[in-house]
Design an enzyme around this catalytic site. Structure first.
Site, PDB file in Angstrom:
ATOM      1  N   LYS A 125       0.736  -1.187   0.010  1.00  0.00           N
ATOM      2  CA  LYS A 125       0.049   0.174  -0.002  1.00  0.00           C
ATOM      3  C   LYS A 125       0.962   1.197   0.092  1.00  0.00           C
ATOM      4  O   LYS A 125       2.049   1.019   0.520  1.00  0.00           O
ATOM      5  CB  LYS A 125      -0.945   0.009   1.152  1.00  0.00           C
ATOM      6  CG  LYS A 125      -2.251   0.884   1.056  1.00  0.00           C
ATOM      7  CD  LYS A 125      -3.217   0.274   0.624  1.00  0.00           C
ATOM      8  CE  LYS A 125      -4.552   0.765   0.421  1.00  0.00           C
ATOM      9  NZ  LYS A 125      -5.711   0.092  -0.042  1.00  0.00           N
ATOM     10  N   ASP A 165      -7.077   4.470  -4.440  1.00  0.00           N
ATOM     11  CA  ASP A 165      -7.718   4.444  -3.205  1.00  0.00           C
ATOM     12  C   ASP A 165      -8.454   5.628  -2.607  1.00  0.00           C
ATOM     13  O   ASP A 165      -8.683   6.322  -3.772  1.00  0.00           O
ATOM     14  CB  ASP A 165      -6.607   3.911  -1.923  1.00  0.00           C
ATOM     15  CG  ASP A 165      -7.320   3.242  -0.630  1.00  0.00           C
ATOM     16  OD1 ASP A 165      -7.682   2.118  -0.669  1.00  0.00           O
ATOM     17  OD2 ASP A 165      -7.597   4.141   0.210  1.00  0.00           O
TER      18      ASP A 165
END
Ligand code: GLU
Length: 445
Positions: A125, A165
């Site tokens: 991430k 995201d």
């Protein structure tokens, strides 16, 4: 002290001040207790100790020039958490709340989520504390170009594949991809996912997280002889996940009565008009409060948390982490909510989750229920490798099948360890086992 307690202590000591990361690790480790009891070899091989330590953490300066000519400096992150089953895979979040602890919690969750998809993707991430709100298109582009000028050396279609995201959608992915291509002097289509359809994006990627959530909840309802038909649904959020969860829930006959953004929520007892929400959020990029200008019969309330006081059968938190605390869980339970489906990452605190489970509320946990987005990203990578693209129906039916399989895996794992109906534990266990076995097979690396 138990093995799990020991590791938890160590995680807190070595990662001070990273509350969200501690929370995510704790939630997983506790549900793994019965697994490690049955498989002491995982502990002997240090699987848990290795799992909670990212393989690599990158932090970097992102300088850019705003429209007034002032120099701005943000901080960029990429945490490459686990590559046991495939290249690191996971989104980029651009939001002022981003710091290392947020990226680590998201990266940690991504390991198990990606494993559950059944596709060959590891966990990672990234993101930045950059706030895209109120920035011009040119500012967004300059920021993305600066961000990629550092990130490019750490990623690649077989190394690490970022995507979107919160705060990163098709526009940002486009600017990031353009800069990557320019620096690398090569067309490496599969280096980012969530791309536009004209340059290697996949049909149904935009819808995938929201649709996938509804497919998972559909399976959970069906296992309990129930369905979405005529259910009252409350969805927090008004981003990509919330919008497409709303679309699919409506298609299945549910009445979605409320949605929100970070400032407040709308309540439309006749059912939220999704075209209006899409126009406000996707086209105009404005606040959800605009909704009542188009639908004066609906209500707008300041403050996002009030959304959980609305009576509903199904609650779908699709906004961000720690959206539902114990007090909201209590309100939902008192109002007769029977189902909670987590569209966002870690939207319920651990105490709220436990309260739901103690009260026999069916919980579709984020790692399983929102895995449709990243699963479709992996399908985008497959299409890029083959240099062809599938139709919307083809991608959507693959996504549906993947969500059915994820539900089965979580259901079976919960049953195997005597926790039938606890899909939170089931998903953690099923996601963990594949990664743990791959790590065992690959030795101490
Ligand atoms: N950000 C999404 C997630 O939380 C998608 C990641 C991806 O497509 O790589 O799973």
């Amino acid at each position: 002290m138990s093995v799990v307690q020991n590791i938890m202590e160590e995680v807190k000591k070595r990662n001070p001040g990273e509350a969200e990361f501690h929370q995510a690790v704790e939630e997983v480790l506790i549900s793994l207790e019965p697994v490690i009891e049955k498989h002491p070899e995982y502990v002997e091989s240090g699987i848990l100790d290795r799992l909670v330590e990212p393989e690599r953490q990158i932090m970097f300066r992102v300088p850019w020039v705003d429209d007034k000519g002032n120099v701005q400096v943000n901080r960029g992150f990429r945490v490459q958490f686990n590559s046991a089953i495939g290249p690191y895979k996971g989104g980029l979040r651009f939001h002022p709340s981003v710091y290392l602890g947020i990226i680590k919690f998201l990266g940690f969750e991504q390991i198990f989520k990606n494993s559950l998809t059944g596709l060959p993707i590891g966990g990672g991430k990234g993101g930045s504390d950059f706030d895209p709100k109120g920035k011009s298109d040119n500012e967004i582009m300059r920021f993305c170009q600066s961000f990629m000028t550092e990130l490019y050396r750490h990623i690649g279609q077989d190394i690490d594949v970022p995507a979107g995201d919160i705060g990163v959608g098709a526009r940002e992915i486009g600017y990031l991809f353009g800069q990557y291509k320019k620096i690398r002097n090569g067309y490496e289509g599969g280096v980012l996912t969530g791309k536009g359809l004209t340059y290697g994006g996949s049909l149904a990627r935009k819808q995938a997280t929201g649709f996938g959530l509804i497919y998972f909840v559909r399976e959970m309802l069906a296992a309990n002889n129930d369905s979405f038909k005529d259910k009252t649904v409350v969805i927090s959020g008004a981003g990509n996940v919330a919008i497409y969860a709303c679309e699919k829930a409506k298609e299945y006959g549910a009445n979605v009565v409320a949605m929100c953004d970070s400032k407040g929520y709308i309540y439309d007892k006749n059912g939220v008009n999704l075209d209006t929400v899409k126009q406000i959020k996707e086209v105009e990029r404005k606040r959800i409060s605009e909704y009542v200008k188009h639908h004066p019969e609906a209500e707008y309330h300041e403050g996002q948390k009030g959304i959980w006081s609305i009576k509903c059968d199904i609650a779908l938190p699709c906004a961000t982490q720690n959206d539902i605390h114990v007090e909201h869980a209590k309100q939902l339970i008192a109002n007769g909510t029977k189902i909670v489906g987590e569209g966002a990452n870690m939207p319920c605190t651990n105490d709220a989750l436990n309260l739901f489970l103690e009260n026999d509320i069916l919980v579709a946990p984020a790692k399983a229920a929102n895995a449709g987005g990243v699963a479709t990203s992996a399908l985008e990578m497959s299409q890029n490798s083959m240099r062809l693209s599938w139709t919307f129906e083809e991608v959507n039916s693959k996504l549906d099948a993947i969500m059915v399989n994820i539900f089965k895996a979580a259901d079976e794992a919960a049953k195997e360890f005597g926790m039938e109906g606890n899909y939170v534990a089931g998903a953690n266990i099923a996601g963990f086992k594949k990664v743990a076995d791959a790590m065992m097979a690959q030795g101490i690396v």
